[in-house]
Design a protein around this motif. Sequence first.
Motif, PDB file in Angstrom:
ATOM      1  N   ILE A   1       0.865  -1.174   0.000  1.00 47.18           N
ATOM      2  CA  ILE A   1       0.000   0.000   0.000  1.00 47.18           C
ATOM      3  C   ILE A   1       0.900   1.221   0.000  1.00 47.18           C
ATOM      4  N   GLN A   2       0.700   2.102  -0.960  1.00 45.46           N
ATOM      5  CA  GLN A   2       1.538   3.292  -1.071  1.00 45.46           C
ATOM      6  C   GLN A   2       0.764   4.575  -0.786  1.00 45.46           C
ATOM      7  N   CYS A   3      -0.329   4.488  -0.074  1.00 41.33           N
ATOM      8  CA  CYS A   3      -1.110   5.664   0.286  1.00 41.33           C
ATOM      9  C   CYS A   3      -0.489   6.318   1.522  1.00 41.33           C
ATOM     10  N   SER A   4      -0.718   7.606   1.686  1.00 40.67           N
ATOM     11  CA  SER A   4      -0.214   8.316   2.860  1.00 40.67           C
ATOM     12  C   SER A   4      -1.047   7.947   4.090  1.00 40.67           C
ATOM     13  N   ASN A   5      -0.529   8.301   5.265  1.00 41.65           N
ATOM     14  CA  ASN A   5      -1.269   8.056   6.505  1.00 41.65           C
ATOM     15  C   ASN A   5      -2.606   8.787   6.488  1.00 41.65           C
ATOM     16  N   LEU A   6      -2.614  10.008   5.972  1.00 34.06           N
ATOM     17  CA  LEU A   6      -3.844  10.789   5.896  1.00 34.06           C
ATOM     18  C   LEU A   6      -4.864  10.095   4.992  1.00 34.06           C
ATOM     19  N   GLU A   7      -4.425   9.622   3.842  1.00 32.73           N
ATOM     20  CA  GLU A   7      -5.316   8.907   2.920  1.00 32.73           C
ATOM     21  C   GLU A   7      -5.858   7.635   3.558  1.00 32.73           C
ATOM     22  N   MET A   8      -5.000   6.938   4.280  1.00 26.63           N
ATOM     23  CA  MET A   8      -5.435   5.712   4.966  1.00 26.63           C
ATOM     24  C   MET A   8      -6.495   6.044   6.018  1.00 26.63           C
ATOM     25  N   GLY A   9      -6.258   7.111   6.776  1.00 27.66           N
ATOM     26  CA  GLY A   9      -7.218   7.520   7.795  1.00 27.66           C
ATOM     27  C   GLY A   9      -8.562   7.878   7.203  1.00 27.66           C
ATOM     28  N   LYS A  10      -8.556   8.636   6.113  1.00 26.98           N
ATOM     29  CA  LYS A  10      -9.807   9.015   5.445  1.00 26.98           C
ATOM     30  C   LYS A  10     -10.529   7.782   4.912  1.00 26.98           C
ATOM     31  N   PHE A  11      -9.761   6.836   4.376  1.00 28.26           N
ATOM     32  CA  PHE A  11     -10.349   5.602   3.865  1.00 28.26           C
ATOM     33  C   PHE A  11     -11.063   4.833   4.976  1.00 28.26           C
ATOM     34  N   VAL A  12     -10.401   4.648   6.099  1.00 27.65           N
ATOM     35  CA  VAL A  12     -10.985   3.886   7.211  1.00 27.65           C
ATOM     36  C   VAL A  12     -12.218   4.609   7.762  1.00 27.65           C
ATOM     37  N   MET A  13     -12.150   5.936   7.847  1.00 22.56           N
ATOM     38  CA  MET A  13     -13.319   6.694   8.312  1.00 22.56           C
ATOM     39  C   MET A  13     -14.495   6.511   7.351  1.00 22.56           C
ATOM     40  N   GLU A  14     -14.220   6.503   6.049  1.00 22.05           N
ATOM     41  CA  GLU A  14     -15.275   6.298   5.057  1.00 22.05           C
ATOM     42  C   GLU A  14     -15.874   4.894   5.175  1.00 22.05           C
ATOM     43  N   VAL A  15     -15.022   3.890   5.377  1.00 23.55           N
ATOM     44  CA  VAL A  15     -15.503   2.514   5.555  1.00 23.55           C
ATOM     45  C   VAL A  15     -16.451   2.461   6.753  1.00 23.55           C
ATOM     46  N   LYS A  16     -16.069   3.102   7.843  1.00 22.14           N
ATOM     47  CA  LYS A  16     -16.883   3.105   9.067  1.00 22.14           C
ATOM     48  C   LYS A  16     -18.188   3.858   8.842  1.00 22.14           C
ATOM     49  N   GLU A  17     -18.091   5.081   8.302  1.00 26.81           N
ATOM     50  CA  GLU A  17     -19.274   5.916   8.129  1.00 26.81           C
ATOM     51  C   GLU A  17     -20.277   5.320   7.143  1.00 26.81           C
ATOM     52  N   GLN A  18     -19.781   4.700   6.087  1.00 30.42           N
ATOM     53  CA  GLN A  18     -20.654   4.141   5.056  1.00 30.42           C
ATOM     54  C   GLN A  18     -21.149   2.735   5.408  1.00 30.42           C
ATOM     55  N   GLY A  19     -20.587   2.135   6.444  1.00 32.52           N
ATOM     56  CA  GLY A  19     -21.013   0.802   6.871  1.00 32.52           C
ATOM     57  C   GLY A  19     -20.718  -0.285   5.847  1.00 32.52           C
ATOM     58  N   TRP A  20     -19.617  -0.142   5.101  1.00 29.63           N
ATOM     59  CA  TRP A  20     -19.290  -1.091   4.036  1.00 29.63           C
ATOM     60  C   TRP A  20     -19.109  -2.506   4.548  1.00 29.63           C
ATOM     61  N   ILE A  21     -18.443  -2.629   5.680  1.00 24.72           N
ATOM     62  CA  ILE A  21     -18.108  -3.966   6.162  1.00 24.72           C
ATOM     63  C   ILE A  21     -19.311  -4.638   6.811  1.00 24.72           C
ATOM     64  N   ALA A  22     -20.225  -3.865   7.359  1.00 24.13           N
ATOM     65  CA  ALA A  22     -21.436  -4.375   8.005  1.00 24.13           C
ATOM     66  C   ALA A  22     -21.086  -5.465   9.013  1.00 24.13           C
ATOM     67  N   ASP A  23     -21.489  -6.707   8.742  1.00 21.58           N
ATOM     68  CA  ASP A  23     -21.239  -7.782   9.702  1.00 21.58           C
ATOM     69  C   ASP A  23     -20.142  -8.741   9.234  1.00 21.58           C
ATOM     70  N   LEU A  24     -19.263  -8.263   8.354  1.00 16.93           N
ATOM     71  CA  LEU A  24     -18.123  -9.078   7.916  1.00 16.93           C
ATOM     72  C   LEU A  24     -17.006  -9.039   8.949  1.00 16.93           C
ATOM     73  N   LYS A  25     -16.226 -10.106   8.985  1.00 13.72           N
ATOM     74  CA  LYS A  25     -14.963 -10.132   9.727  1.00 13.72           C
ATOM     75  C   LYS A  25     -13.883 -10.342   8.681  1.00 13.72           C
ATOM     76  N   ILE A  26     -12.868  -9.482   8.699  1.00 11.87           N
ATOM     77  CA  ILE A  26     -11.790  -9.568   7.716  1.00 11.87           C
ATOM     78  C   ILE A  26     -10.476  -9.840   8.435  1.00 11.87           C
ATOM     79  N   ALA A  27      -9.864 -10.976   8.095  1.00  7.93           N
ATOM     80  CA  ALA A  27      -8.552 -11.343   8.632  1.00  7.93           C
ATOM     81  C   ALA A  27      -7.528 -11.110   7.524  1.00  7.93           C
ATOM     82  N   GLN A  28      -6.604 -10.191   7.758  1.00  7.27           N
ATOM     83  CA  GLN A  28      -5.558  -9.918   6.774  1.00  7.27           C
ATOM     84  C   GLN A  28      -4.315 -10.725   7.111  1.00  7.27           C
ATOM     85  N   ILE A  29      -3.780 -11.382   6.100  1.00  5.09           N
ATOM     86  CA  ILE A  29      -2.511 -12.085   6.279  1.00  5.09           C
ATOM     87  C   ILE A  29      -1.430 -11.170   5.734  1.00  5.09           C
ATOM     88  N   VAL A  30      -0.505 -10.796   6.608  1.00  8.71           N
ATOM     89  CA  VAL A  30       0.529  -9.827   6.251  1.00  8.71           C
ATOM     90  C   VAL A  30       1.915 -10.367   6.578  1.00  8.71           C
TER      91      VAL A  30
END
Length: 129
Positions: free
Chosen positions: A58-87
């Motif tokens: 991921i090559q986005c800035s910290n600010l872009e990442m923060g805005k993205f996560v806030m949008e995910v939360k506000e828009q309810g995209w994930i709803a009742d999903l659980k996401i496990a990231q393998i890193v």
Amino acid sequence: MSFTLNYTLDAANRILICEVQGQVTTPCSLVQIFKTTVKMAGKHQIKNVVHDVTESIIQCSNLEMGKFVMEVKEQGWIADLKIAQIVEVNQGRHSMLHRLANRFDLPIKNFTSRSEAMLWLLFNKQHLN
């Protein structure tokens, strides 16, 4: 955008497995990945998702990442999903995404192995080292 998404369905465990490879260079790319994941999970009526991002950057800035996560939360995209990231252990931006998701109370957690991710998804358990 120079990334690819591959999706497989683990029908036995009812888990959608997503592999992201390449460079995610814009917040729009992150949006596309998450919206496509949500769409695929809904299509198959799946609530648990594995995102294998070990071969992505991921090559986005910290600010872009923060805005993205806030949008995910506000828009309810994930709803009742659980996401496990393998890193990978030192994947900085993926760690930032995990910390932001934690801060905004989103069900996204990072793991270094698929088995740990599956444990959390299936049984809501994880080993603490």
